[in-house]
Design an enzyme around this catalytic site. Structure first.
Site, PDB file in Angstrom:
ATOM      1  N   ARG A 356      38.283  16.401  45.369  1.00  0.00           N
ATOM      2  CA  ARG A 356      37.958  17.604  44.630  1.00  0.00           C
ATOM      3  C   ARG A 356      38.009  18.812  45.552  1.00  0.00           C
ATOM      4  O   ARG A 356      38.544  19.858  45.213  1.00  0.00           O
ATOM      5  CB  ARG A 356      36.564  17.470  44.045  1.00  0.00           C
ATOM      6  N   ASP A 398      32.327  33.539  35.882  1.00  0.00           N
ATOM      7  CA  ASP A 398      32.250  32.156  36.337  1.00  0.00           C
ATOM      8  C   ASP A 398      32.323  31.270  35.102  1.00  0.00           C
ATOM      9  O   ASP A 398      31.578  31.467  34.146  1.00  0.00           O
ATOM     10  CB  ASP A 398      30.931  31.943  37.089  1.00  0.00           C
ATOM     11  N   ASP A 490      37.736  28.668  39.172  1.00  0.00           N
ATOM     12  CA  ASP A 490      37.013  28.964  37.949  1.00  0.00           C
ATOM     13  C   ASP A 490      36.078  30.154  38.126  1.00  0.00           C
ATOM     14  O   ASP A 490      35.127  30.322  37.398  1.00  0.00           O
ATOM     15  CB  ASP A 490      36.217  27.739  37.504  1.00  0.00           C
ATOM     16  N   GLU A 491      36.347  30.929  39.121  1.00  0.00           N
ATOM     17  CA  GLU A 491      35.419  32.000  39.437  1.00  0.00           C
ATOM     18  C   GLU A 491      36.248  33.173  39.949  1.00  0.00           C
ATOM     19  O   GLU A 491      37.145  32.985  40.770  1.00  0.00           O
ATOM     20  CB  GLU A 491      34.476  31.513  40.531  1.00  0.00           C
TER      21      GLU A 491
END
Lengths: 1135, 204
Positions: A356, A398, A490-491
């Site tokens: 990840r 976010d 994602d931010e």
């Protein structure tokens, strides 16, 4: 017979000497037996030192028939002795209580603390046995503190599979008054003290099968899935299973708790049974199909699974567990098979496929590629924004509120099955929910999570999906503002200062769109700067938005715990806590100076700023990455060096791919190694790296690269420099820094290849005797006022003669300064240039700073001019042109005299235009020159140049002067008007018209890599030249002659004479090669020349050919040495 | 100005070179056995075992001579530095010549490691080149001589005073050269060779 006795005597000698040592040590503490031992010892010494015959005689004298029987007797006596002592010293035989060391028999090897005698005492006391001599049958444990390398390497032959234990085992057993397990006391040095994965797997596997057979899957170690449980199902079975379950779940539709699906049960029960029965089959690889795995099936599966009642019959338990097993084996086939570098050749690849952190880390590059244009466009405007100093509004977005699919701090995605309740967990299960229900928290180890929730199913990441979501996410953001700074996938930060409308409205719009496109929720924080926006998001979470207006910043911050500030981690927090600082409000009380004093300049300032909500960063400042690398710190266990090398080369592949992905090449390579600390225990995290020392080595190469092979070579070297035991390695990282953009270097490459192409092409055309007008042009920017004077040097290429033509007032320095890193224009072939495609031409032109066009144009003019003149047979004109050229040259030489690098200059000229200088020097002699063309200082300059010229050349110049004048307009010219046969001017032998020699005269045999001669020699029809060319490559292509000659010396020299064809020619060429080499090296590397000539002289002693070569070249060499060093090379015949 | 000089690549190179010369000259003196081996002690330089003179006067002589050259080397004025061994008549018997060339126009940063690596090879080679040298006669002397490209102006510096013009007696015939080591690593090029009188040189 005699042979046999010899052997036995020898072997006896060896083993006896060994034994006598321990016997003597033994004797020290046993004074009562001393006498006997001593006598034995002397006996041994006698055997050891005596000759064969005497040892035989001593055998015959001794009471033992052979050595074996002697040892048997000795051991027996020692045993008796031990037993006698034991009976007196033991605890008086407390009948019922078994002594601690009952059944333990130790053998002490080498130096120990406590000494072997003390250990013996313990054994005596506590019912153990102590063996003086090792025997596989009697000894149960080997005690030692330290082993020599050789024994560790051959541990099995040393220990015969017996445990090798530290003496503390005995001490602690005694103090604990019971026999402790020896396992923790195993010798540190031993490799098998490190739990090897293979061992780990087998253990787990058996525990799994145990679990299965006892029908108690809940007792199975939660890690079982991680390790090796691999139920022998194929993907197909899994799917059929899922569908069955699904059907079933529809049937039961959540109301019947006790319903047991007999069908699936039956099929599933036998599988664990199989696995326990045939453990070897369990490990069989499961064909997996990750791609076909779609979310709906997972969902279905979850649902169906969820309906399983918690109180299951045993069979169902297995079933349940089996189901856990099957997804993990089907979905994440790699994770099952490749937990460590052991046994998986593709570990690195799989590791990164499933990591990840890696995904997040490399995501940025993908982002940058995709949205490059957008962010670039924005970057241009950022300065304007700054200038306009408006009230800024920064939005921080976010995704997925508290737990995005990616931002789980927990190592893997978790889906929990609430076994007690009946609710169905939705697909978008949040960790918060999990936390509430079962206490699974972010940042937990999987095994802890599993302990809380045994039915937890772990899914691998679906990176494709994340990527898609991330892309969608950013598309939405970019739609609403072109000032986007990506923080993670994602931010992101948005600068919405100049967007119309209320930022809050915009935020909700963005959030809605994100939800619509991706199906995920997002939170947004809006504030005046990035820091505050981020903090606002913190408040906004989950799935909300928050606006902090500037006037509220102080209030907001004053109660904010310092931990919430970005940049404050655990360490900093602890430090601040010590100063009693817990909130930003408290932090504000501390002065900037003291903060900087305590935490360093930067951190201090950051703290000071952040606590006041000050953040001067601009949105959109994407930092260029300084380094690219890959690091694997998990699951790294090597068995041997080969493993490690294999791993390294895979790592290099990965890094190389990343470099290529980022479009960069690097020059500095750093290899980082995590080495297990000496006393480190097996890490708490499964397969983690534990407590490690971090080591790193780095190296820098001159040319940036992203080539896998180069990387591998460098990495291997670096790795070698660590001198580590590969078994201790827990992590490896390779980092490439000093990055250069590939585009730049590609350009360079292209340039190089173009260069070689052009050069070789021109060489070819040379051979074709095509007309070659090559001009050289250079400009001296350094000289003010001189402007762009150019020198066009026309070369009749086929003859290697250059006539210099002056188009302007020529500045001599120009020619000198242009030391020609790009191929000098004169090496370019007009024919090639003309036929170049326009794009290439313009690029080349750029490389040459636009001079190429002029050059070509001029050249054309000159050529035409030349052709014209030649066709017209206008003798005077050519003469005039030549004189003009000469004048130019002369004037250049005048300039040279004034240049500090005088020597160089002269040599340069001498190299460049010996032929021309020849031409020029005849001018005064022949009296053809016109005074107005010649500078007044001519004579002085001329002599200086002449002095620099090689002796022969000087002679030749004068000799051939008249010949030249006659030959200028020889019939050749009439036949081929464009080919000027001026060779006679420069060449030594006018009769030599053979084409093979032409190239020699270019004076650039040593130009290029590989030097030009190599190619020429390769295609030559002379054996000796072929050998030379071949040796060039064999010697490692260093560009130096001595290694080549050294290689030749390994070939039989006699062979070298074995050719008749082209002897003269070969010799001539070789001499020329040597001369040019001398000229090249004389000033800077006399040692190299010396080595070469000593080798040559050695050849000359064996080869007729080399005698001649040597004799021709050596006067030349000595003359040059004399000029440069004021002496002669000492070529004594000592060797 | 001075500070700036020291930071320029030439200053940097010259400093390394001078340090190297000191060690190399000591090595030569040691190699030739001018003084008993007890006059030297083992030291480490560039990770090599080298000799260092223990006698303060000897050490000072070599040190001051070589460091006196520093400004000149920096300016590229020194062409050669030689260790000359004479017989009693003042006629050289053997000369160890360092031919120096510092690229004055070199502008980039000096790679210390490269330079040191190259210079190390001199010391390595020197320590094994005794067989190339001649046995010296009894009662010989030695000195350090530097050959300048041009004579320095008298007023240039105090250091100049340490270096006095000299006219060493020369051989009548060109000498025989035995190269020992050459290196060229931008911006520095150093060559070491031994000069012996030519065979046809009239014997004294």
């Amino acid at each position: 017979m005699s042979m046999e006795s010899t052997r036995s005597a020898n072997s006896a000698k060896r083993s006896f000497n060994n034994n006598s040592n321990s016997a003597s040590s033994n004797s020290n503490s046993n004074p009562s037996n001393k006498k006997k031992k001593t006598s034995q010892k002397t006996l041994g010494v006698a055997w050891g030192s005596n000759s064969r015959s005497s040892s035989r005689s001593s055998f015959s004298n001794s009471p033992f028939s052979n050595f074996g029987s002697y040892m048997v007797e000795k051991n027996r006596k020692l045993q008796n002795q031990f037993e006698a002592e034991a009976s007196t010293s033991s605890h008086g035989g407390l009948g019922s209580v078994k002594p601690i060391f009952d059944g333990v028999s130790i053998f002490v090897d080498g130096f120990t603390v406590p000494s072997s005698q003390e250990l013996r005492g313990y054994m005596l006391k506590h019912g153990g046995r102590f063996e003086n001599y090792f025997s596989r049958r009697r000894v149960t444990h080997i005690i030692c503190s330290n082993l020599p390398d050789s024994k560790i390497k051959n541990l099995r032959s040393f220990s015969r599979g017996l445990p090798v234990v530290k003496p503390t085992w005995i001490l602690e057993s005694v103090s604990a008054n019971k026999l402790l397990s020896w396992v923790p006391y195993q010798l540190d040095q031993l490799a098998n003290n490190q739990p090897k994965l293979s061992a780990f797997f087998t253990l787990k596997r058996s525990s799994v099968s145990n679990g299965a057979s006892t029908h108690a899957p809940c007792q199975v170690n939660p890690e079982a899935e991680d390790s090796s449980l691999k139920v022998g199902t194929s993907g197909d079975t899994y799917f059929s299973e899922v569908s069955k379950r699904f059907e079933h779940s529809k049937q039961i539709s959540g109301e019947s708790d006790d319903l047991v699906d007999e069908n699936s049960n039956a099929s599933l029960v036998e599988e664990p049974a199989n696995s326990s029965g045939k453990p070897c089959e369990v490990a069989m690889a499961v064909p997996s199909n990750i791609d076909t795995e779609d979310e709906s099936s997972v969902k279905n599966y979850l649902q169906s699974n969820h309906y399983q009642p918690s109180a299951l019959v045993s069979g169902n338990c297995i079933n349940n567990q089996n189901m856990k097993g099957s997804p993990s084996s089907t979905v994440s086939e790699p994770s099952n098979q490749s937990h460590s570098t052991l046994g998986d050749p593709n570990f690195v690849e799989n590791y990164f496929k499933n990591s990840r952190l890696h995904f997040i880390g490399t995501w940025r590059n993908r982002y940058r590629k995709r949205f490059r244009t957008l962010s670039d466009g924005f970057n241009c405007t950022s300065s304007n924004i700054k200038a306009s100093a408006l009230k800024t509004a920064i939005m921080h977005v976010d995704m997925l509120s508290s737990g995005t699919i990616l931002n789980y701090e927990i190592s893997l995605l978790l889906y929990a099955i609430q076994t007690t309740g009946k609710e169905l967990l939705k697909f978008h299960l949040q960790t918060t929910l999990l936390e509430i229900m079962v206490g699974i928290k972010a940042g937990m180890f999987v095994r802890d999570a599993k302990a809380l929730c045994p039915h937890l199913v772990i899914f691998p990441y679906n990176f494709e999906a994340y990527e898609e979501v991330a892309d969608q996410f950013y598309s939405v953001l970019h739609k609403h503002g072109n000032k986007v700074q990506a923080v993670s996938c994602d931010e992101a930060f948005l600068d919405v200062t100049d967007s119309e409308g209320d930022p809050q409205l915009l935020a909700s719009k963005i959030r809605r769109e994100i939800f619509e496109t991706t199906g995920c929720t997002a939170s947004a924080g809006i504030a005046g700067n990035m820091l505050m926006a981020r903090l606002a998001t913190r408040t906004a979470k989950p799935d909300g938005q928050c606006y902090i207006p500037p006037e509220r910043v102080d209030d907001y911050l004053s109660q904010l715990p310092i931990k919430a500030l970005p940049g404050i981690g655990y360490v900093l927090e602890e430090k601040l806590k010590k100063q009693n600082v817990r909130t930003c409000g408290q932090l504000r009380m501390i002065s900037k100076d003291s903060l900087q004093k305590d935490f360093g300049l930067k951190t201090g300032e950051m703290l000071w700023n952040y606590s006041r909500g000050v953040d001067n960063r601009l949105v959109g400042l994407i930092q260029e990455s300084k380094s690219v690398g890959a690091e694997v710190n998990w699951g790294v266990r090597f068995k041997d060096v080969k493993d490690a090398q294999n791993f390294l080369s895979n790592l290099c592949k990965e890094v190389s791919l990343r470099l290529q992905g980022c479009g960069v090449e690097g020059r500095t390579f750093t290899l980082k190694i995590k080495k297990r600390r000496k006393d480190a225990e097996e890490p708490t995290k499964y397969m983690g790296h534990g407590d490690c020392e971090n080591l790193s080595h780095s190296t820098t190469v001159p040319v940036a690269t992203d080539d896998v092979e180069v990387l591998q070579r460098i990495t291997k070297q670096l790795f070698g420099s660590f001198h580590l035991d590969v078994k201790e390695i827990r992590g490896v990282g390779l980092q490439v820094s000093r990055l250069e953009s590939t585009e730049n270097s590609k350009q360079g490459l292209e340039r190089n290849s173009l260069k070689s192409w052009l050069t070789s092409a021109s060489a070819r055309t040379e051979e074709l005797c095509k007309n070659n007008y090559v001009a050289k042009e250079s400009s001296n920017q350094g000289c003010e006022g001189e402007g762009d004077e150019t020198l066009v040097q026309l070369c009749g290429n086929s003859v290697g003669l250059s006539i210099q033509m002056d188009s302007n007032t020529y500045n001599g320095a120009a020619c000198l300064n242009e030391v020609s890193v790009p191929p000098p224009l004169c090496h370019l072939d007009m024919g090639v240039l003309k036929s170049l495609p326009p794009e290439l031409f313009s690029e080349l032109n750029e490389i040459y700073g636009g001079k190429l066009v002029d050059f070509v144009a001029k050249n054309k003019g000159k050529t035409e001019n030349m052709n014209h003149t030649l066709r017209a047979y206008s003798h005077e004109k050519i003469e005039g042109a030549m004189k003009e050229g000469q004048a130019a040259l002369l004037s250049s030489m005048v300039f040279q005299n004034e240049i500090p690098v005088e020597n160089k200059a002269k040599q340069h000229i001498a190299k460049e235009v010996p032929a021309v200088s020849g031409a020029e020097s005849f001018v005064p002699a022949s009296g053809l020159m016109k005074t107005d063309l010649i500078p007044s200082s001519l004579s002085q300059v001329d002599t200086a140049v002449l002095q620099q010229l090689p002796e022969e050349l000087k002679v030749d110049i004068f000799e051939h002067l008249p010949a030249h004048r006659m030959q200028v307009f020889s019939p050749n010219v009439l036949l081929y008007p464009t080919e000027i046969p001026l060779e006679a001017l420069g060449t030594k032998t006018a009769e030599n018209n053979s084409g093979s020699k032409d190239f020699v005269l270019d004076n650039n045999l040593w130009v290029g890599i590989p030097p030009q001669w190599v190619e020429k020699f390769k295609v030559s029809n002379c054996l000796i030249l072929n050998i030379l060319a071949e040796m060039y490559y064999k010697s490692g292509s260093t560009g130096n002659l001595s290694p080549i000659l050294q290689c030749i010396s390994s070939v039989s020299i006699h062979q070298l004479d074995a050719f008749q064809d082209g002897w003269d020619e070969a010799m001539y060429i070789l001499c020329e090669l040597l001369k040019q080499y001398i000229k090249l090296k004389i000033e800077l590397d006399i040692e190299e020349i010396y080595v070469c000539f000593r080798l040559l002289r050695r050849f000359a002693m064996k080869s007729e050919f080399f005698i001649q070569v040597y004799n021709i070249v050596s006067p030349y060499l000595q003359a040059l040495v004399g000029e440069n060093y004021g002496g002669n090379l000492h070529m004594s015949l000592k060797d | 100005m001075d500070r700036k000089d020291n930071q320029s690549p030439q200053g940097e190179t010259a400093r390394i070179l001078v340090e190297f010369l000191e060690v190399a000259i000591t090595s030569i003196v040691f190699l030739k056995g001018v003084y008993p081996s007890g006059a030297f002690e083992r030291r480490r330089y560039m990770n090599l075992v080298v000799q260092r003179a223990r006698h303060p006067q000897l050490r000072d002589y070599i040190h001051s001579a070589v460091f006196g050259l520093l400004p000149f080397i920096q300016k590229g004025m020194v062409e050669r530095a030689a260790v000359i061994f004479f017989n009693t008549d003042g006629i050289p018997v053997e000369r160890f010549v360092f031919k120096l060339a510092v690229n004055q126009s070199y502008g980039s940063k000096v790679e210390h490691a490269d330079l040191e690596f190259s210079l190390r090879s001199f010391l390595i080679k020197l320590s094994v080149s005794e067989s190339l040298t001649k046995v010296l006669p009894r009662d010989y002397r030695w000195e350090i001589t530097a050959y300048f490209r041009s004579l320095p102006e008298a007023s240039a510096n105090k250091d100049v005073e340490q270096w006095i013009p000299t006219d060493t007696r020369q051989w009548e015939q060109p000498p025989l050269l035995t190269p020992i080591k050459s290196m060229s690593s931008e911006p520095l090029c150093v060559q070491l060779y031994i000069e012996h009188p030519s065979l046809s040189e009239p014997k004294p």
